[in-house]
Design a protein around this motif. Structure first.
Motif, PDB file in Angstrom:
ATOM      1  N   SER A   9      46.208  44.198  33.438  1.00  0.00           N
ATOM      2  CA  SER A   9      45.731  43.115  34.300  1.00  0.00           C
ATOM      3  C   SER A   9      44.727  43.647  35.310  1.00  0.00           C
ATOM      4  O   SER A   9      44.800  44.808  35.733  1.00  0.00           O
ATOM      5  CB  SER A   9      46.898  42.442  35.031  1.00  0.00           C
ATOM      6  N   VAL A  10      43.789  42.786  35.657  1.00  0.00           N
ATOM      7  CA  VAL A  10      42.864  43.029  36.764  1.00  0.00           C
ATOM      8  C   VAL A  10      42.942  41.803  37.656  1.00  0.00           C
ATOM      9  O   VAL A  10      42.700  40.679  37.198  1.00  0.00           O
ATOM     10  CB  VAL A  10      41.415  43.227  36.280  1.00  0.00           C
ATOM     11  N   THR A  11      43.329  41.995  38.905  1.00  0.00           N
ATOM     12  CA  THR A  11      43.433  40.882  39.841  1.00  0.00           C
ATOM     13  C   THR A  11      42.637  41.210  41.100  1.00  0.00           C
ATOM     14  O   THR A  11      42.449  42.382  41.450  1.00  0.00           O
ATOM     15  CB  THR A  11      44.893  40.599  40.223  1.00  0.00           C
ATOM     16  N   GLY A  12      42.185  40.174  41.780  1.00  0.00           N
ATOM     17  CA  GLY A  12      41.421  40.387  42.992  1.00  0.00           C
ATOM     18  C   GLY A  12      41.515  39.200  43.924  1.00  0.00           C
ATOM     19  O   GLY A  12      41.793  38.072  43.501  1.00  0.00           O
ATOM     20  N   ALA A  13      41.321  39.457  45.217  1.00  0.00           N
ATOM     21  CA  ALA A  13      41.342  38.410  46.231  1.00  0.00           C
ATOM     22  C   ALA A  13      40.669  38.930  47.493  1.00  0.00           C
ATOM     23  O   ALA A  13      40.525  40.151  47.676  1.00  0.00           O
ATOM     24  CB  ALA A  13      42.778  37.969  46.535  1.00  0.00           C
ATOM     25  N   LYS A  14      40.278  38.029  48.367  1.00  0.00           N
ATOM     26  CA  LYS A  14      39.638  38.408  49.627  1.00  0.00           C
ATOM     27  C   LYS A  14      40.701  38.773  50.657  1.00  0.00           C
ATOM     28  O   LYS A  14      40.880  38.096  51.667  1.00  0.00           O
ATOM     29  CB  LYS A  14      38.762  37.272  50.132  1.00  0.00           C
ATOM     30  N   THR A  15      41.417  39.859  50.379  1.00  0.00           N
ATOM     31  CA  THR A  15      42.429  40.363  51.298  1.00  0.00           C
ATOM     32  C   THR A  15      42.068  41.790  51.690  1.00  0.00           C
ATOM     33  O   THR A  15      41.301  42.464  50.995  1.00  0.00           O
ATOM     34  CB  THR A  15      43.830  40.355  50.660  1.00  0.00           C
ATOM     35  N   SER A  16      42.634  42.253  52.788  1.00  0.00           N
ATOM     36  CA  SER A  16      42.365  43.626  53.231  1.00  0.00           C
ATOM     37  C   SER A  16      43.214  44.635  52.486  1.00  0.00           C
ATOM     38  O   SER A  16      42.797  45.778  52.261  1.00  0.00           O
ATOM     39  CB  SER A  16      42.627  43.744  54.740  1.00  0.00           C
ATOM     40  N   ARG A  17      44.446  44.256  52.086  1.00  0.00           N
ATOM     41  CA  ARG A  17      45.362  45.197  51.450  1.00  0.00           C
ATOM     42  C   ARG A  17      44.815  45.659  50.106  1.00  0.00           C
ATOM     43  O   ARG A  17      44.695  46.857  49.846  1.00  0.00           O
ATOM     44  CB  ARG A  17      46.736  44.527  51.285  1.00  0.00           C
ATOM     45  N   TYR A  18      44.505  44.710  49.213  1.00  0.00           N
ATOM     46  CA  TYR A  18      43.945  45.055  47.912  1.00  0.00           C
ATOM     47  C   TYR A  18      42.815  44.080  47.597  1.00  0.00           C
ATOM     48  O   TYR A  18      43.065  42.901  47.355  1.00  0.00           O
ATOM     49  CB  TYR A  18      45.007  44.953  46.807  1.00  0.00           C
ATOM     50  N   ARG A  19      41.622  44.582  47.568  1.00  0.00           N
ATOM     51  CA  ARG A  19      40.487  43.741  47.169  1.00  0.00           C
ATOM     52  C   ARG A  19      40.495  43.535  45.653  1.00  0.00           C
ATOM     53  O   ARG A  19      40.297  42.434  45.149  1.00  0.00           O
ATOM     54  CB  ARG A  19      39.183  44.406  47.608  1.00  0.00           C
ATOM     55  N   THR A  20      40.741  44.642  44.918  1.00  0.00           N
ATOM     56  CA  THR A  20      40.837  44.606  43.459  1.00  0.00           C
ATOM     57  C   THR A  20      41.988  45.513  43.046  1.00  0.00           C
ATOM     58  O   THR A  20      42.182  46.583  43.627  1.00  0.00           O
ATOM     59  CB  THR A  20      39.539  45.099  42.796  1.00  0.00           C
ATOM     60  N   LYS A  21      42.728  45.073  42.054  1.00  0.00           N
ATOM     61  CA  LYS A  21      43.887  45.852  41.605  1.00  0.00           C
ATOM     62  C   LYS A  21      43.946  45.834  40.079  1.00  0.00           C
ATOM     63  O   LYS A  21      43.824  44.777  39.453  1.00  0.00           O
ATOM     64  CB  LYS A  21      45.175  45.274  42.199  1.00  0.00           C
ATOM     65  N   VAL A  22      44.139  47.020  39.496  1.00  0.00           N
ATOM     66  CA  VAL A  22      44.255  47.173  38.045  1.00  0.00           C
ATOM     67  C   VAL A  22      45.639  47.716  37.734  1.00  0.00           C
ATOM     68  O   VAL A  22      46.061  48.731  38.295  1.00  0.00           O
ATOM     69  CB  VAL A  22      43.182  48.124  37.486  1.00  0.00           C
ATOM     70  N   ASN A  23      46.357  47.042  36.836  1.00  0.00           N
ATOM     71  CA  ASN A  23      47.678  47.503  36.390  1.00  0.00           C
ATOM     72  C   ASN A  23      47.645  47.760  34.891  1.00  0.00           C
ATOM     73  O   ASN A  23      47.268  46.875  34.104  1.00  0.00           O
ATOM     74  CB  ASN A  23      48.751  46.458  36.700  1.00  0.00           C
ATOM     75  N   VAL A  24      48.018  48.966  34.506  1.00  0.00           N
ATOM     76  CA  VAL A  24      48.161  49.339  33.098  1.00  0.00           C
ATOM     77  C   VAL A  24      49.642  49.623  32.872  1.00  0.00           C
ATOM     78  O   VAL A  24      50.210  50.536  33.476  1.00  0.00           O
ATOM     79  CB  VAL A  24      47.320  50.587  32.749  1.00  0.00           C
ATOM     80  N   TYR A  25      50.275  48.850  32.006  1.00  0.00           N
ATOM     81  CA  TYR A  25      51.718  48.968  31.806  1.00  0.00           C
ATOM     82  C   TYR A  25      52.047  49.937  30.664  1.00  0.00           C
ATOM     83  O   TYR A  25      51.200  50.195  29.791  1.00  0.00           O
ATOM     84  CB  TYR A  25      52.322  47.588  31.503  1.00  0.00           C
ATOM     85  N   PRO A  26      53.258  50.496  30.659  1.00  0.00           N
ATOM     86  CA  PRO A  26      53.645  51.425  29.593  1.00  0.00           C
ATOM     87  C   PRO A  26      53.447  50.808  28.213  1.00  0.00           C
ATOM     88  O   PRO A  26      53.736  49.627  27.998  1.00  0.00           O
ATOM     89  CB  PRO A  26      55.134  51.682  29.876  1.00  0.00           C
ATOM     90  N   GLY A  27      52.959  51.605  27.300  1.00  0.00           N
ATOM     91  CA  GLY A  27      52.737  51.142  25.936  1.00  0.00           C
ATOM     92  C   GLY A  27      51.286  50.924  25.593  1.00  0.00           C
ATOM     93  O   GLY A  27      50.915  50.942  24.413  1.00  0.00           O
ATOM     94  N   LEU A  28      50.445  50.723  26.608  1.00  0.00           N
ATOM     95  CA  LEU A  28      49.023  50.541  26.317  1.00  0.00           C
ATOM     96  C   LEU A  28      48.351  51.882  26.066  1.00  0.00           C
ATOM     97  O   LEU A  28      47.537  52.027  25.144  1.00  0.00           O
ATOM     98  CB  LEU A  28      48.333  49.815  27.478  1.00  0.00           C
ATOM     99  N   LEU A  29      48.700  52.873  26.870  1.00  0.00           N
ATOM    100  CA  LEU A  29      48.167  54.228  26.709  1.00  0.00           C
ATOM    101  C   LEU A  29      49.292  55.165  26.296  1.00  0.00           C
ATOM    102  O   LEU A  29      50.360  55.165  26.902  1.00  0.00           O
ATOM    103  CB  LEU A  29      47.542  54.716  28.019  1.00  0.00           C
ATOM    104  N   ASN A  30      49.054  55.977  25.268  1.00  0.00           N
ATOM    105  CA  ASN A  30      50.059  56.920  24.783  1.00  0.00           C
ATOM    106  C   ASN A  30      49.441  58.303  24.647  1.00  0.00           C
ATOM    107  O   ASN A  30      48.289  58.451  24.227  1.00  0.00           O
ATOM    108  CB  ASN A  30      50.616  56.471  23.418  1.00  0.00           C
ATOM    109  N   PHE A  31      50.228  59.313  25.022  1.00  0.00           N
ATOM    110  CA  PHE A  31      49.762  60.697  24.884  1.00  0.00           C
ATOM    111  C   PHE A  31      50.881  61.520  24.270  1.00  0.00           C
ATOM    112  O   PHE A  31      51.931  61.734  24.883  1.00  0.00           O
ATOM    113  CB  PHE A  31      49.377  61.258  26.254  1.00  0.00           C
TER     114      PHE A  31
END
Length: 357
Positions: A301-323
């Motif tokens: 997910s990529v979410t964003g808002a006009k807030t001071s805490r998080y202007r833009t936030k990216v979440n990558v959950y387990p299972g999308l990237l594997n090593f």
């Protein structure tokens, strides 16, 4: 719909569904998938995401040391043991109009909105989800464990939320006496679970909370839900709604392999504002989100808002990237001061590790 008879007897873990996309009794909202937001489901993570949700606001510090625990507990205890006094600050009709009955369209008088969306519907869905988690992990007395988990989460939420309130308020008593018990009763009906799980495809898309050990700040926490309603005469497109301390509406496109892309825009609560009689309302700002899920389990997910805490936030959950057969969750966030917050989470540990630079 038929209500389930209350019981506290141990139950065996139900058989897994024939396919991830087929919800039913015992797996309405928790499918036990090894990837995405479903893999991150855990009672302790639920308590952190929900109990500290208000610390997402710009008007609040997100450092655990800044919570006035005793003051918050005293405020909640006083209001719960003297509900009439708390209600009479603004008057009985004012309490009913603002917090109980969904009549007013005025933002100042619409404190009922989170009571219905987060406490009644979100709380009821979460109760069933965590009950299913206990059952599928062969934990004895899953219903009692689920009720206990919800009680801890809701009480923690009220203590943290009310640690700065100077006088009597109806927030805690409305949630703990009215909407939280009603949510469990409502979602004790299999028909209600079926409606929200099958017809509305409701899923828990909560964030991946992490603690910054250098500052004691809790980052990236928050309880979020998604709903998809199929559009008429379409097998791929659905109306999409994502909500928590925010609400974004849009469209979702489902692919033949069970994955889906969703996009929405709306508003997020930036802070809480006092409006008199010790009542508060949300200061809303524009927000947006882009999401990728597989079988209803959020992977990116990529979410964003006009807030001071998080202007833009990216979440990558387990299972999308594997090593080399290993996977983890990641998040990155940027605030309006140009700082970057990053964190790592794993399904087995309820709270991850975060840092800032």
């Amino acid at each position: 719909a038929r209500a389930q008879a209350p019981t506290d007897t141990p139950v065996a873990a139900p058989a897994a569904p024939a396919a991830p996309g087929e919800p039913g009794p015992g797996h309405w909202f928790y499918k036990g998938l090894p990837y995405g937001s479903d893999a991150m489901t855990h009672p302790l993570r639920l308590i952190v995401d929900g109990g500290f949700g208000i610390m997402q606001f710009d008007s609040r510090s997100n450092r655990l040391d800044d919570v006035h625990w005793r003051r918050g507990w005293d405020r909640v205890w006083d209001d719960m043991t003297n509900p009439a006094r708390a209600i009479e600050v603004g008057g009985w009709w004012d309490w009913i109009e603002r917090e109980v009955l969904p009549f007013s369209a005025n933002k100042r008088d619409a404190q009922y909105w989170p009571n219905y969306t987060l406490h009644l519907i979100g709380g009821g869905m979460t109760y069933v989800m965590v009950r299913e988690w206990y059952a599928q992990h062969a934990i004895a007395h899953p219903q009692a464990c689920a009720v206990g988990t919800m009680a801890v989460y809701h009480l923690l939420n009220e203590v943290v939320e009310n640690d700065r309130r100077p006088g009597p308020t109806t927030d805690a008593l409305t949630d703990l006496y009215v909407f939280d018990p009603a949510s469990i009763l409502l979602f004790s009906h299999e028909g209600v679970c079926g409606f929200f799980s099958r017809r509305l495809q409701m899923r828990d898309w909560s964030s991946q909370p992490a603690i910054d050990p250098s500052t004691g700040a809790l980052e990236n926490q928050g309880q979020n839900y998604s709903i998809k309603v199929a559009l008429p005469r379409s097998k791929r497109w659905s109306f999409f709604y994502y909500f928590g301390n925010h609400g974004e509406g849009g469209l979702s496109y489902a692919r033949p392999d069970g994955s889906a892309f969703s996009l929405g825009a709306g508003f997020q609560a930036k802070a809480l504002q006092e409006i008199g009689d010790n009542a508060q309302t949300a200061d809303l700002v524009p927000s947006y989100g882009f999401f990728y899920d597989r079988h209803g389990s959020l992977l990116f997910s990529v979410t964003g808002a006009k807030t001071s805490r998080y202007r833009t936030k990216v979440n990558v959950y387990p299972g999308l990237l594997n090593f080399r057969g290993h996977t983890a969750g990641l998040f990155l966030a940027w605030n309006r001061r140009g700082e970057t917050v990053a964190g790592v989470t794993v399904p087995l540990v309820p709270v991850g590790i975060a840092g800032r630079r």
